[in-house]
Each structure stands twice: as C-alpha cells, then as structure tokens.
Scaffold this motif. Structure first.
Motif, short mmCIF file in Angstrom:
data_model
loop_
_atom_site.label_atom_id
_atom_site.label_comp_id
_atom_site.label_asym_id
_atom_site.label_seq_id
_atom_site.Cartn_x
_atom_site.Cartn_y
_atom_site.Cartn_z
N ASP A 146 -49.95 -5.76 63.30
CA ASP A 146 -51.37 -5.04 62.69
C ASP A 146 -51.58 -4.08 62.31
O ASP A 146 -51.00 -3.05 63.56
CB ASP A 146 -52.80 -5.85 63.12
CG ASP A 146 -53.55 -6.56 63.14
OD1 ASP A 146 -53.43 -7.60 61.97
OD2 ASP A 146 -52.95 -7.79 64.35
N CYS A 147 -51.44 -3.65 61.41
CA CYS A 147 -51.35 -2.01 60.76
C CYS A 147 -52.23 -1.48 59.35
O CYS A 147 -52.33 -2.13 58.25
CB CYS A 147 -50.00 -1.73 60.49
SG CYS A 147 -49.80 0.25 60.01
N GLU A 148 -53.00 -0.71 59.77
CA GLU A 148 -53.64 0.51 58.90
C GLU A 148 -53.25 0.72 57.82
O GLU A 148 -52.39 2.02 58.26
CB GLU A 148 -54.83 1.41 59.86
CG GLU A 148 -55.70 1.44 58.26
CD GLU A 148 -57.01 2.72 59.08
OE1 GLU A 148 -57.35 2.99 58.57
OE2 GLU A 148 -57.40 2.27 60.29
N ALA A 149 -52.62 0.75 56.36
CA ALA A 149 -52.01 1.06 55.16
C ALA A 149 -52.86 1.59 54.69
O ALA A 149 -54.13 0.93 54.28
CB ALA A 149 -51.30 0.23 54.88
N THR A 150 -52.77 3.31 53.98
CA THR A 150 -53.55 3.78 53.27
C THR A 150 -52.60 4.56 52.31
O THR A 150 -51.51 4.72 53.19
CB THR A 150 -54.67 4.92 53.82
OG1 THR A 150 -55.43 4.24 55.10
CG2 THR A 150 -55.28 5.54 52.93
N GLY A 151 -52.49 4.42 51.12
CA GLY A 151 -52.53 5.45 49.92
C GLY A 151 -51.40 4.53 49.20
O GLY A 151 -50.12 4.74 49.16
N ARG A 295 -36.60 14.02 54.06
CA ARG A 295 -38.17 13.38 53.33
C ARG A 295 -39.64 13.35 53.96
O ARG A 295 -38.92 11.85 53.69
CB ARG A 295 -37.89 13.86 51.59
CG ARG A 295 -38.50 13.74 50.83
CD ARG A 295 -38.72 12.94 49.65
NE ARG A 295 -38.20 11.42 49.63
CZ ARG A 295 -39.22 10.47 49.50
NH1 ARG A 295 -39.93 11.49 48.82
NH2 ARG A 295 -38.12 9.65 48.93
N PRO A 296 -40.41 14.43 54.25
CA PRO A 296 -41.20 13.10 54.53
C PRO A 296 -42.88 12.49 54.24
O PRO A 296 -42.39 12.71 52.75
CB PRO A 296 -42.48 15.07 55.11
CG PRO A 296 -41.71 15.45 54.14
CD PRO A 296 -40.76 15.49 54.19
N LEU A 297 -42.63 11.41 54.97
CA LEU A 297 -43.36 10.10 53.35
C LEU A 297 -44.71 10.19 53.89
O LEU A 297 -45.04 10.12 53.12
CB LEU A 297 -42.32 8.84 53.48
CG LEU A 297 -41.11 8.91 53.16
CD1 LEU A 297 -40.01 8.10 52.95
CD2 LEU A 297 -40.79 9.41 51.55
N ALA A 298 -45.44 10.24 55.54
CA ALA A 298 -46.31 9.41 55.53
C ALA A 298 -46.82 10.25 56.77
O ALA A 298 -46.27 10.34 58.02
CB ALA A 298 -46.09 8.00 56.03
N ARG A 308 -50.02 6.25 57.05
CA ARG A 308 -50.92 6.97 55.83
C ARG A 308 -50.51 7.87 55.10
O ARG A 308 -48.97 8.50 55.32
CB ARG A 308 -52.17 8.23 56.09
CG ARG A 308 -53.37 8.87 55.29
CD ARG A 308 -54.01 9.53 55.48
NE ARG A 308 -54.54 8.89 56.56
CZ ARG A 308 -56.61 8.46 55.56
NH1 ARG A 308 -56.19 8.74 54.52
NH2 ARG A 308 -57.07 7.35 56.61
N TRP A 309 -49.19 7.20 53.65
CA TRP A 309 -48.21 8.16 53.03
C TRP A 309 -48.94 9.03 52.52
O TRP A 309 -50.26 8.93 52.20
CB TRP A 309 -47.87 6.69 51.77
CG TRP A 309 -47.12 6.85 51.19
CD1 TRP A 309 -46.48 7.43 50.40
CD2 TRP A 309 -45.93 6.09 51.79
NE1 TRP A 309 -45.11 7.00 49.96
CE2 TRP A 309 -44.95 6.19 51.37
CE3 TRP A 309 -46.27 5.58 53.05
CZ2 TRP A 309 -43.30 5.99 51.71
CZ3 TRP A 309 -44.61 4.93 53.93
CH2 TRP A 309 -43.22 5.09 52.81
N PHE A 310 -48.40 9.58 51.94
CA PHE A 310 -48.64 11.28 51.29
C PHE A 310 -49.34 10.55 49.71
O PHE A 310 -48.32 10.36 49.60
CB PHE A 310 -47.39 11.73 51.33
CG PHE A 310 -47.13 12.40 52.87
CD1 PHE A 310 -48.22 12.24 53.55
CD2 PHE A 310 -45.90 13.57 53.29
CE1 PHE A 310 -48.23 12.57 55.00
CE2 PHE A 310 -45.93 13.29 54.98
CZ PHE A 310 -47.27 13.54 55.56
N GLY A 311 -49.71 11.52 49.60
CA GLY A 311 -50.70 11.53 48.08
C GLY A 311 -49.43 12.07 47.46
O GLY A 311 -48.85 11.96 45.57
#
Length: 311
Positions: A146-151, A295-298, A308-311
């Motif tokens: 289970d994982c809470e995914a945002t963005g 390259r940072p992503l989240a 939480r993905w970067f916008g």
C-alpha cells in the motif's frame, strides 16, 4: 551531529507518529550520559538508533520501556557492542518497491535490475508483488504493498524483469532463518504488518533466490553490471543505503553510477544526495528524494508508504 543530537532527531523526525516505542527510546538515549558514552566508543556509522535497537531486539532485550532498555543494554554492553560492530542496518523493506514502481514502469522494457546495498534482495522483485495506490490495485501477487501517491497517475502495469542481481558488503540469505530473524529484528516493534509483509516477500525471494554478490559498491559494481543482458535496460538502484557510506566513497559511487549504461534510480535522504532547488517536503517527517539519473522526481517516505511527485 553529536550522538545525542542524532537520537533526538531520530525521535522527532523518524519515529514520531510511526513508532511510539522507538520515539521514547530515542528521546531517552539522547539524554542518557551513560548510554551516550558507550555509543561514542563505536565508529560513527555504528552509533545509529536503528542498529542499536535492532541488536537489542535480536538478542531478546526489552525495547518497550526506556528504563528496562537502559538496564539491559548497560548490563549486556560487551555482547551488544560485538553485534553492533559486526552488523549493519540492513532493513529490507519490500514496500519501497511501491515508490520505485512509477519510475521502473516508465523505463524501456525489459529491465535488468541491479540493487546496491541489496541486503537479502527483497526489493529486486517489483514484478512479483501487488500494489495498492488508493483505490487502484496493480498485480495479483503477495504481499500487497500500500502506498499513498500524490501528484502522479500510478502505473497500470508491472515492469518486465528479465535479470536481477544485488551487491552488498554482507548479503543476507532469505533461506537462512538467522538472517531472516535479523531482518525481523530491524522492523520496529509495533509494525506487525511489516513483519507479515517481510515474511511474504521473503517467501517470494526464497522461491527464486536472487543473485547476490558480496562486494564494494564502487570496486565491484562495473563487473556485476557487465553481466546484465545487453537486450535489457540496466537499472542500478538503491534506497536508504548511501547514508552508511563515507562521503568520498559516496561521491565515487555517484560518479560511477552516472556513467554506467542504462539508468540510475536513487532514493536517499536529501542531505545524503543533495539537490538544488528542491520543493519543501510535505511535513516535518523524514523523507527521501526519489531521483532518476540524478534528476529529483518526488518525496518518498522511508518505508515506501507514500510518494509525492514534484509539480
């Protein structure tokens, strides 16, 4: 940071809201001069809370009550010190695959996975587990992660993995009960769900044991990477590993990982692999930075419970 500051920060940023027992222990140790003096006789990399608490649990000591923990640890320090010097924090949390999956799924398939700091290799099986991001489930295997995914829109398919290998200074064997017992000791006391997940993931790995090489992340990485099939995308990855590596060696590794063929996926704390212009983390809890080829992503949580993905 001093040892006292390390334990105080662990209590405030990593254990708070996640493990009441370890929050209390860490806070107590941060103000315990006798304990701090014992820890300060160890090399800096061996003073970390997870290693101390894991060793005490592995030996059958108490971790629920700070006073009982203090008495046990002081009385049994010679044995505890031997174990702390010999062992490393090798938390092999299969749920970290849930924060890696969005990156792995976007790469050209099939994949050849090479994990640095692989422990027992449980994160080498992202294609064998199932995932649940909110109300979206992917895959049919066990365990379900289970994982809470945002963005981001979660992936809809599992990666195709045709080769998997790991590199570790002290690889663990999922078919060895003593090694599995050490992995269980590293799981925080209240986390019965993580122990169940570990056992399920260990069963997956034991049915098809990974190729794990005992070796150094710089000296031995190129030769192992060269064994990957040429018709697959090589992915060198690691998660919550490099904080245990001295800074000069860490720099040598990142330079090497950046020039190997294929791709490099990292999931490390921002102070371990610093990046320019990161957005603010979601809260004061401890977060890692998920990155692809530097390259940072989240932002991710340490046990794979959120991305939480970067916008």
């Amino acid at each position: 940071m001093t040892t006292a500051q390390t334990y105080a920060e662990f209590a405030a940023r990593e254990a708070r809201g996640v493990s009441h027992a370890y929050e209390r222990l860490s806070s107590a140790v941060s103000g315990d001069d006798e304990m701090l003096a014992l820890l300060d006789n160890l090399p800096p990399a061996k003073r970390q809370p997870n290693l101390l608490f894991g060793v005490v649990r592995f030996l059958g000591g108490p971790v629920e009550d700070p006073a009982a923990f203090h008495d046990y640890t002081v009385a049994n320090w010679p044995l505890i010190e031997v174990q702390m010097r010999a062992r490393a924090t090798q938390t092999n949390e299969a749920a970290r695959c849930a924060v890696l999956l969005p990156v792995l799924s976007m790469l050209p398939q099939p994949l050849a996975l090479l994990e640095v700091g692989a422990s027992a290799g449980l994160c080498l099986y992202p294609d064998r587990y199932a995932y649940r991001y909110g109300d979206r489930k992917i895959g049919e295997g066990e365990p379900v992660l289970d994982c809470e995914a945002t963005g981001l829109i979660p992936p809809t398919t599992l990666p195709e993995v045709v080769w998997r290998a790991g590199l570790d200074l002290n690889p663990l064997d999922v078919t060895d009960p003593a090694d599995v017992a050490w992995l269980e000791a590293l799981i925080w006391p209240e986390h019965a769900h993580r122990r169940a997940r570990l056992r399920a993931a260990a069963a997956v790995a034991a049915a098809d044991p990974p190729s794990l090489l005992r070796g150094d992340l710089v000296d031995d990485l190129p030769a192992l990477a060269a064994q990957a099939p040429v018709d697959a995308t090589l992915v060198v990855f690691h998660t919550s590993v490099l904080y245990q590596v001295p800074a000069p060696r860490r720099a040598a590794f990142t330079e090497l990982a950046g020039r190997l063929p294929g791709h490099w996926v990292s999931n490390e704390a921002p102070e371990v692999l610093p990046y320019d212009d990161l957005p603010d983390p979601p809260d004061d809890a401890h977060h890692n930075v998920l990155a692809l080829d530097g390259r940072p992503l989240a932002w991710t949580r340490a046990h794979g419970q959120a991305v939480r993905w970067f916008g």
